[in-house]
Design an enzyme around this catalytic site. Sequence first.
Site: not given
Lengths: 276, 276
Positions: A43, A113, A154
């Site tokens: 990330e 994301k 994440c």
Amino acid sequence: MEPLKIGLVQMHVEEAKENNLDRAERMVEKAAEQGVQVVALPEMFNCPYDNSYFRHYSEEEGGASYQRLSRIAREQGVVLVGGSMPEIDGDGKVYNTCYIFDKEGRKIGKHRKMHLFDINVKGGQYFKESDVLTAGNSVTVFETPYGKMGAAICFDIRFPELFRLMVQQGARVIITPGAFNMTTGPAHWELLFRTRALDNQVFAAGIAPAQNSQASYKSYGNSLVADPWGNITGRLGYEEGILVQEIDLSKVEKYRGELPLLSSLRHDVYSLRINK
Amino acid sequence: MEPLKIGLVQMHVEEAKENNLDRAERMVEKAAEQGVQVVALPEMFNCPYDNSYFRHYSEEEGGASYQRLSRIAREQGVVLVGGSMPEIDGDGKVYNTCYIFDKEGRKIGKHRKMHLFDINVKGGQYFKESDVLTAGNSVTVFETPYGKMGAAICFDIRFPELFRLMVQQGARVIITPGAFNMTTGPAHWELLFRTRALDNQVFAAGIAPAQNSQASYKSYGNSLVADPWGNITGRLGYEEGILVQEIDLSKVEKYRGELPLLSSLRHDVYSLRINK
């Protein structure tokens, strides 16, 4: 079936974007020398993980970092899951975005994301992505020569719904660039990868930046792979390194046959659906 | 808020049903002496866990075992989550059923195992509940003086959908009688309780029968409690025993505030719903 070889690049991320791109290239090259077919970056691989950097480092899709990743994938002949980088759209909104390229350098997937990371633990970590970033709205599954794979970023891994939706769309390997910290990492990182892999009977890989003692945000590192039985098959520590793992995709069918979880879901009682 | 005290009764289960009922009563009494307000029994607490027994041991709702549990709850003044027992309905279908009683002995909840346990691991466990049992169709949340709680049974814990649905209905403690075995227990039992608790920011308790060396099915035991941060706060081994745990329900709100998971769910993108 030949095992699939994947390489997880746990790279050091520093302030100079160009250095990060150079380092990514060198490490993907090293991974490719070990015969991997799929490589994944962490990330925010080209930008320090800090709200104050994201907008400044952001690029539109097709920008310099994107082009660089495309070229690396083509030159090294690998499927490249490009970790994530700050993306800016035409309206000035900034996203935490993962681009995926095939070995000809063509974009085959893009994940923004979907769940932004907000945390405020007493005596622990504080961070609020939603101050700066906009969330994506799409479940991301992409086609590779090794079957369908999913991508998440994440905090996304904390939501079993997203993982189930990727699996419903056929993902058998899910790749999650992520930067857990020294509060959430020791507590939850391994647990979440193991359970997402087990519940969905897929392989789940997590790719983190190496820990940088100078950074404001201390990455937990510990890039790893969990297999469909929920076992960790390989992991790194805090330091820079490449985790090369052989993935025997036939295990997906083996475990689904022995312990029928997906076929035991009660679709007659409950439904998980995408709204749009 | 006073911490809630719960007692998990990891009891030995043998062939004689009457002995099992007597043992359950003695152990609930012992737990009550330690000041617990909620007591839970294991899966199939009155019947050996084996397909060949379930129909023979089954009783209609309101039968002798049900009455006994109701009386124990009333006499001991506890909320009693009655593990599970084989239930037969008017059509002759057999279910794996958990009855829940308040401290006046009134039924306040009933869960029929929704996901039946089928497994066939090479060199490991073979079992096929669906040969004999019928699955329930309801998500079970019940009201107690200590807030709403959910109930699931064993294999149900493998399905994050069911746990999310209980939490959507307000459960802050989820109690899961279960009998994992020596294949799935060491591999998955703790992992699943920790992650269901963490993902949903609730307390999750698992209650297993003690291991019985004479039984065809070897229970893993290891009754435990996981807190909303995903930590195991207490657990037993293979042997008979009572796990008494203080549950600080204010932790549910604390962790939900610090790490906002439930409020970060993307209900605009995906929905998990009950169909009927």
